[in-house]
Design a protein around this motif. Structure first.
Motif, PDB file in Angstrom:
ATOM      1  N   ASP A 153       0.792  -1.369  -0.002  1.00 20.05           N
ATOM      2  CA  ASP A 153      -0.086   0.085   0.151  1.00 20.05           C
ATOM      3  C   ASP A 153       0.769   1.124  -0.055  1.00 20.05           C
ATOM      4  OD1 ASP A 153      -2.202  -1.703   0.382  1.00 20.05           O
ATOM      5  OD2 ASP A 153      -2.326  -1.756   2.303  1.00 20.05           O
ATOM      6  N   SER A 154       2.049   1.202   0.641  1.00 19.14           N
ATOM      7  CA  SER A 154       2.692   2.324   0.757  1.00 19.14           C
ATOM      8  C   SER A 154       4.037   2.040   1.354  1.00 19.14           C
ATOM      9  CB  SER A 154       2.191   3.518   1.738  1.00 19.14           C
ATOM     10  OG  SER A 154       2.141   2.895   3.037  1.00 19.14           O
ATOM     11  N   VAL A 155       5.093   2.826   1.431  1.00 20.32           N
ATOM     12  CA  VAL A 155       6.190   2.584   1.894  1.00 20.32           C
ATOM     13  C   VAL A 155       6.726   3.819   2.808  1.00 20.32           C
ATOM     14  CG1 VAL A 155       9.055   2.256   1.716  1.00 20.32           C
ATOM     15  CG2 VAL A 155       7.009   1.462  -0.017  1.00 20.32           C
ATOM     16  N   THR A 156       7.040   3.520   4.047  1.00 14.05           N
ATOM     17  CA  THR A 156       7.670   4.746   4.940  1.00 14.05           C
ATOM     18  C   THR A 156       9.239   4.912   4.767  1.00 14.05           C
ATOM     19  OG1 THR A 156       5.627   4.170   6.300  1.00 14.05           O
ATOM     20  CG2 THR A 156       7.566   5.441   7.264  1.00 14.05           C
ATOM     21  N   GLY A 157       9.646   5.928   4.715  1.00 14.72           N
ATOM     22  CA  GLY A 157      11.052   6.226   4.499  1.00 14.72           C
ATOM     23  C   GLY A 157      11.866   6.356   5.517  1.00 14.72           C
ATOM     24  N   LEU A 158      12.894   6.178   5.495  1.00 16.03           N
ATOM     25  CA  LEU A 158      13.979   6.096   6.835  1.00 16.03           C
ATOM     26  C   LEU A 158      14.946   7.280   6.799  1.00 16.03           C
ATOM     27  CD1 LEU A 158      15.184   2.387   6.338  1.00 16.03           C
ATOM     28  CD2 LEU A 158      13.072   3.391   7.779  1.00 16.03           C
TER      29      LEU A 158
END
Length: 327
Positions: A153-158
């Motif tokens: 659904d989505s990717v959370t950046g680091l």
């Protein structure tokens, strides 16, 4: 014209109009990025995908150097050679949306990548790096980068610093004939080495590869043992995405579902936006993720002519709904 790494030194040329030298910070850093690729294990030897990952490494080091320098004459971004404008067509590559650049690079990995020109074939790796650094919807004026069909659904950046550490650690595991599949394994190994037991970072790197359609590999590490099971999630795609029906006719598309995390689940399919006089029927109307359904659209003689946007929605047993990726 052009700037290049010859295996020993960086050579700086001029723009196509011969008005400027190509000394912008991301261009110079890109070329030195090739030296990093050459002098890490495995060197340059390889196939098209190896050379594509070499080009992506150059772009990654260009972005890393811009962010480190943070200079007002070339503000940090994920766009390569936009200040240089070497060929008079603006930036050469756009990491968050490779297909938007002048080279029309692919955003997603596919079996066509090994037959793609190496600068263009760098597109999926560039976008992987952007997703690890910034995620799909970073906000703060930074561009969004939607996932490929079948992705999460989505990717959370680091953050770019963490993304850079992971990529550099992966390069130290590089072998000759390195390909996208190998890079996926190496970066997942890298994140487990750098951040042992860090579920969120591991999940981001894995999701970023899934988001650019690089498939899972048997050799890749599993999720850290104390992370538990990821929440169930799924994706769906419709092929073909558009169909044409004559008055009183029918047309069909296939709805493909995939399990993107957790266990498979049942998904109920519905369609909205169907015009008056038309019908949308799914066969079967509910599937377990990993299976497909055929959507048949039928029109009546008096169905209004024109283009109609019909949205397919899948609702899982977890209560969450998904739509196909935008096209």
């Amino acid at each position: 014209m052009n700037a290049y790494w010859n295996g020993h030194t960086v050579n700086i040329g001029r723009t196509k109009d011969n008005q400027r030298q190509l000394t912008e910070i991301d261009v110079v850093a890109h070329e030195f990025g090739h030296s990093v690729f050459q002098f890490t294990p495995g060197g340059f030897d390889g196939y098209t995908e190896t050379y594509a990952l070499n080009e992506a490494t150059g772009d990654i080091f260009g972005a890393l150097t811009e962010h480190y320098a943070n200079h007002p004459s070339d503000p940090p971004d994920y766009v390569y050679a936009e200040e240089a404008d070497a060929l008079g067509r603006g930036p050469e590559r756009i990491m968050y949306d490779p297909s938007a650049g002048p080279r029309d690079e692919p955003n997603c990995w596919s079996t066509k990548i090994p037959d793609t020109e190496v600068h263009d074939a760098a597109g999926p790796a560039n976008r992987f790096f952007y997703l690890v650094a910034e995620g799909t919807n970073p906000g703060g004026g930074k561009p969004s980068s939607p996932v490929c069909a079948g992705g999460p659904d989505s990717v959370t950046g680091l953050g770019i610093r963490t993304a850079g550490r992971i990529w550099m650690t992966a390069l130290m595991q590089k072998t000759s004939f390195w390909e996208y599949a190998d890079a996926r394994v190496a970066t997942l190994n890298a994140v487990t080495q750098l951040y042992p037991g860090d579920c969120a970072r591991f999940d981001t790197v894995k999701a970023a590869w899934d988001a650019v359609s690089v498939p899972a590999q048997a050799a890749e590490p599993g999720r850290p043992g104390d992370c538990g099971q990821p929440a169930p999630s799924f994706s769906l795609d419709v092929t073909p995405a558009s169909v044409e029906t004559p008055p009183g006719g029918t047309a069909a598309s296939t709805v493909v579902t995939r399990t993107t995390s957790g266990d498979p689940q049942d998904v109920t399919l519905t369609a909205s936006g169907v015009p008056d006089g038309a019908r949308a029927v799914f066969d079967p109307p509910s599937v377990e993720t990993g299976a497909s359904s055929v959507l048949t659209l039928s029109t009546a003689e008096d169905t209004p002519p024109g283009t109609h946007r019909i949205t397919v929605t899948g609702t899982g047993t977890d209560g969450n709904s998904r739509d196909p990726p935008s096209r």
